[in-house]
Structure formats: structure tokens, C-alpha cells
Enzyme design. Sequence first.
Site: not given
Ligand code: ABN
Length: 172
Positions: A74, A99, A118, A147
Amino acid sequence: MKPDRIFEKAARSLAKRTSRRSLLASLGQLLTGAALLPLLPIDRTARAQSPSSPVAKPTADEQNCEYWKYCAIDGFLCACCGGTSTSCPPGTQSSPITWIGTCHNPGDGRDYIVSYNDCCGKVSCGDCFCDRNEGEKPMYRLSRNNDVNWCMANTESNYHCSVSVILGVAQK
Ligand code: ABN
């Protein structure tokens, strides 16, 4: 003194100092510790490191949201943001918390455990948004929802993009 004799003396001295019960207790502690070792949280950031040398050119697959290992991602694909599918773009840092998903590789028919780190420290990349989230549950089950900005634990908590790092083959 012969090695046999030395060993015998050491064993006798140990037997004098320890009871059978304390020996069993120590053995139990040792076995419990060994069994719990794989459950300890492990920092896997090293696998999704920020580049120290120039980033390799990403392949077309890595820039395609349908690529099999993106099955639970995501976010913006780092391969479209100056990085690759496994390395953060220059100037960003990989998140230590991630995740984890399980994706099927049609190439070899196996399932793989994939970590979606991320990359943090720059504003959102904005390119190649990919929202597959296989296995995700709705927001009311927070621990099963992807999310989330995993940069939250970084000094620089701005989210830039996401990488996908294969951790291993999933056991059936
Ligand atoms: N893991 C990605 C993400 C970053 C910020 C907000 C939602 C998803």
C-alpha cells in the site's frame, strides 16, 4: 593428571555442588529460552537499507503494480521514485517497522514472505501508487490493516515510498 581423571574430578565436584532439581531447572530455562528465541522481534532494516552507493536501475517489473511480490503493498513504488523494489531512494531512510505479507510467485509456484518497508524523510513521492493489500482486514482490525505510515518510528516521519523485500519462503 590424565584427562579421564580431570573430567571425573570436575564431574564429582559439580555433582557435589548441584542438586538434580537445580540441574533440571537450569536445563528447563535453557530449553525455554531456546524455544522463545525465534519469537523475539528482529530488526530487518538491513535488508531494505538506504543506499550508500548509486541505486541500480529498476526493472520494468519493479515499476509495475501487478508484479507478484507487491501483492500486499500500500503505497508509492520506490522503483518509480529513484530507488528500486528493495532499496530506498537516496536521501530517505528505511522504516524499522513494517507490514508483512505472503505473496505467490507464479514463476516458481512458491509462496514468499515479503516485508513492505516504508522509505522516510522526504515528502510523498506521488508516482506509481500501488494499493493491493492482499490479506488486509478493514480498519477496525488495526493490527491487520496496512493503511499505516510505518515511518512513525523514524526520526524523520515523512512518508516517501515503499519497498518490498523478500524475507524467505513461506512454510506450508
Ligand atoms: N505504508 C504506506 C502508507 C504511508 C502513509 C499512509 C498510509 C500508507
